[in-house]
Design an enzyme around this catalytic site. Sequence first.
Site, PDB file in Angstrom:
ATOM      1  N   PHE A  17      30.209 -20.162  86.891  1.00  0.00           N
ATOM      2  CA  PHE A  17      31.043 -20.237  88.095  1.00  0.00           C
ATOM      3  C   PHE A  17      31.162 -18.880  88.764  1.00  0.00           C
ATOM      4  O   PHE A  17      31.312 -17.856  88.104  1.00  0.00           O
ATOM      5  CB  PHE A  17      32.427 -20.769  87.707  1.00  0.00           C
ATOM      6  CG  PHE A  17      33.469 -20.648  88.796  1.00  0.00           C
ATOM      7  CD1 PHE A  17      33.305 -21.294  90.010  1.00  0.00           C
ATOM      8  CD2 PHE A  17      34.610 -19.879  88.594  1.00  0.00           C
ATOM      9  CE1 PHE A  17      34.264 -21.173  91.008  1.00  0.00           C
ATOM     10  CE2 PHE A  17      35.575 -19.763  89.582  1.00  0.00           C
ATOM     11  CZ  PHE A  17      35.400 -20.410  90.801  1.00  0.00           C
ATOM     12  N   HIS A  18      31.094 -18.880  90.101  1.00  0.00           N
ATOM     13  CA  HIS A  18      31.291 -17.666  90.908  1.00  0.00           C
ATOM     14  C   HIS A  18      32.407 -17.940  91.901  1.00  0.00           C
ATOM     15  O   HIS A  18      32.251 -18.718  92.833  1.00  0.00           O
ATOM     16  CB  HIS A  18      29.994 -17.323  91.642  1.00  0.00           C
ATOM     17  CG  HIS A  18      30.028 -15.984  92.325  1.00  0.00           C
ATOM     18  ND1 HIS A  18      31.042 -15.584  93.171  1.00  0.00           N
ATOM     19  CD2 HIS A  18      29.160 -14.949  92.285  1.00  0.00           C
ATOM     20  CE1 HIS A  18      30.793 -14.367  93.626  1.00  0.00           C
ATOM     21  NE2 HIS A  18      29.648 -13.952  93.109  1.00  0.00           N
ATOM     22  N   SER A  19      33.544 -17.280  91.710  1.00  0.00           N
ATOM     23  CA  SER A  19      34.696 -17.473  92.593  1.00  0.00           C
ATOM     24  C   SER A  19      34.493 -16.742  93.923  1.00  0.00           C
ATOM     25  O   SER A  19      33.587 -15.936  94.081  1.00  0.00           O
ATOM     26  CB  SER A  19      35.958 -16.960  91.907  1.00  0.00           C
ATOM     27  OG  SER A  19      37.068 -17.054  92.766  1.00  0.00           O
TER      28      SER A  19
END
Length: 960
Positions: free
Chosen positions: A791-793
């Site tokens: 995941f990349h916020s």
Amino acid sequence: MAPKFRDGDTVVAVNGKWVSWAHTVFAAAAFLGALIVGMSLHFHKIVQNQYYGYPDEWFPSVSAAIGDRYPERSVFQIFIAITSGPRFALVFLWYVLTARPNHTLPKVVAGMGLFRTLTCGGWTYVTSTDDHDWHDVFMISYLVSTLPWTLGCLALSPNNPRSVKYRKILASLFFGTLVPLIYYFIQHKVHKVPGAYTKYAFLEWSLILFDVSFDAVTALDFEGFELVVRDIKGVSRGKGKPVARTFGGAFVLSEAIDAVADVYNGFVFWSLFTSLGLLIWYFPLWHMGISGYEAAVLGTASPLLLAIPYLRSLATQNLRALHFLSLVGLLAYLVRDPVYRLFTVTFSVAVGCLAWSATWYGERAQPTRLESRIAASAIGLIASSVAKFAFKSNNPIWPSMHVENGGWNKLGFCLAVLAVLRSTNRQAVNTSDYFSSSGRKGSSFLAALGLGGLFFGLHAFLSDSSTMISWVWDGYPIRGPVAVPHGAWTIFAMGAGLFFGLLYPRLAGSWTAFGIGSLGAAVLNRYSHWFGFYGGLSLAFYLMSVAPVLITSAVRHSPASSFGRGFLVYIFLVLFSVWVVAYAFVPGGHLARERTDLLMVCTVLAIGAGIFSAAVTNSSPAKSKPISPNGTRQRSYYISILVALQLLSVTVAYLRFPTNDYIPYHKEDKLVTAGIWTIHFSLDNDMWSSERRVRDLIKELELDVVGLLETDTQRIIMGNRDATQILAEELGMYVDYGPGPNKHTWGAALLSKFPILNSTHHLLPSPVGELAPAVHATLDMYGEMVDVVVFHSGQEEDPDDRRLQSEYLAKLMGESPRPLILLSYLVTKPLEGNYNTYVSELSGMKDIDPSDSDRWCEYILYKKLKRSGYARVSRSTITDTELQVQSILLPASVGVMLLWILIYLLLQVGKFIVGATDTNDAEQATESTVPESLRFPGKFRGEGVRGHQYHVFKEPRYWL
């Protein structure tokens, strides 16, 4: 009685001696090729026998060299299979030469020759490793049949003193060698004398030499034969079809070399042209916004200079000088400073665009040469795509490559110099090739739109064979194409399209073809999996087929009006393609946010405008005349090169075909080592492609699962490449590329030693800022299903986005009933804010080390697994995110320097044991109490290696 000869056209006539030569060359290649490969790769193993090895034995036997190991066994089998054709022909010709009425011996010798050939196939393809008994049966049968074959050939030799002499000498050597051969075999087998087997091996290889040479003597006898293929029904005669006309001419070596040189020039142009965006991207990447260096893209609009008559005349009369100047970009890898390297390549691309525009324009009155130049540039694009396919998505002559990361820059430059010398030294073609203009011209503005749309489409979709595949990729299970082997399909569609466009330009430039191409673009943009890819193949076919039509039309106008303005349209579309994903970092970005569909429509409409103009410009009655014989011969060379590239792409696809037999590093302990790393689009701090450096660190850390962020490089500004190809293939891992370029994220990818059973791509809520991608995959870890989320916020500037994303992801993780590992980029402080949403009862997740207070972006969370270790490893100069230490020298009149503060992002690594449950009261353990197989590598302690060392904690942490 049928006539002995039939009238008809002679299609092929070959002297009989070439049958003997072919047999000799391929047989020698089989044995010597296997010997050389074996000695190079497995010397100590193939000289080893049941009693002794090196240094007592130092030369392999024939069977050890050709049958025991891969790849030498394959080398031998391939060439010996090729030898079989000439071998059967040799036996047939020998029978024809020696056959006499009422004589039986020629039939016996021919039969023995056939039997000998078949038994050779037996011991070749049934090795002693496969079946020792049958191998010996075939080998002994072959040796026994050699005696009657040799004696029969001596008895039937024609009255040719030279051939009789050589046969007697070689036969005597062959049979004479058998005596010492048997002697040394006994010395080895019975008396076990050291070194005896090496002497036996030399004698065994001598037998091969004498045997092949004996049959090679037939070349002297077959000189009087001519093998003729006659066409008695006229089926080989051309019927006026373009394909028949193209390949019906004679072959002229010098013209073929000219064609190869032209294509290589096209390859160099496209290689440099496609590298410019990658070098430009380096600067806004470090500045996290507009840097000013983006202006370098204007270098492609250099053909606007051709609006000046003097410069236009100077350019068209000095094409060699221009092409030589454009080669400076191939030497840009010697320039270490990123700014000056960008300037060097910008100059090179500007000159290259000017040179090719002037080249096309200068050939406007000579259709044969114009078509050749257009074909060369188009095939050059295909060649660059094939090169990237072969080098796992990096072009080996790019200025971002050098020796250390796999570059072939020196070779590329040397070949380019030779190619320019050759291709700019052509003699003028026959004046019968001249077609005058009809006086009717379409709009130059529309022609420029067409060229801009064409160049953008070629660059955006076809400069890498895997780009459109990444558009339609949607996770596991696989329901569509993958980069390997299906990248070869893209290359085939490109080649087929160009072939069609050269042979049927009117059809390629029709509105029907435009409609099919437009439909393909819509399908590619709208659908995933195979259906979407079929649309992409249709688009690839159309773009390549329409290229000759649009360029032929454009040269009828002023080059500044058509090519100059065309590159301005190209620049507009390139910026549009950047804005759709970089909307959060550019002025007015919200207007283009996620509008790839609109970008596709603009591209298609621009090409349509070019078709409208070309329909008028190319409508001259003279264009309907068949191309001259000189032109058809020229065309055949380029199409032959095109076919060769297609075959090369198929070979690459075969060699790169994934094995899917990957094994974790510590299978016996059910250990999983997982890492998270933001690899910064595979471009390191010094503007070099960083895939190999990333690969080495992942391998040395023994990562079984790794999440990679900032990985979507399938865009013009990032080189249209795919770092996961190199990493997955060379590390032996399954890969999920993650959301593709049409999903408008910066990318998130997953690499795993464990089979990926299922994966889903998520685009998390991002109402204001950049889209946040996530890959949710289920892996088969030692027979147990474990989920992994990469995941990349979103950015810090958009707090509402990050809050919504944390809630979405917490719910997603909480709904998973399986053990789960989160490899993430969270943009939050430990124990504060959104951290407490990610680590909560809703998600069920735990922080691998809550005491690590030095984090901001990269986190590893987990549930229903036992953690056993955690480490942070510095990334050296490979990657960096957020704020980079960057000194920018402003103009002297300003006299100031700006300093950007650096927040380092490290590679974070965690170790987990599958099948065991973590306990809340687990105490930290000392490394001495941890089994060695569960420890992190010791090489990263202290100073570490290559700038990588354990960071923050200075040593790993463990829990029992």
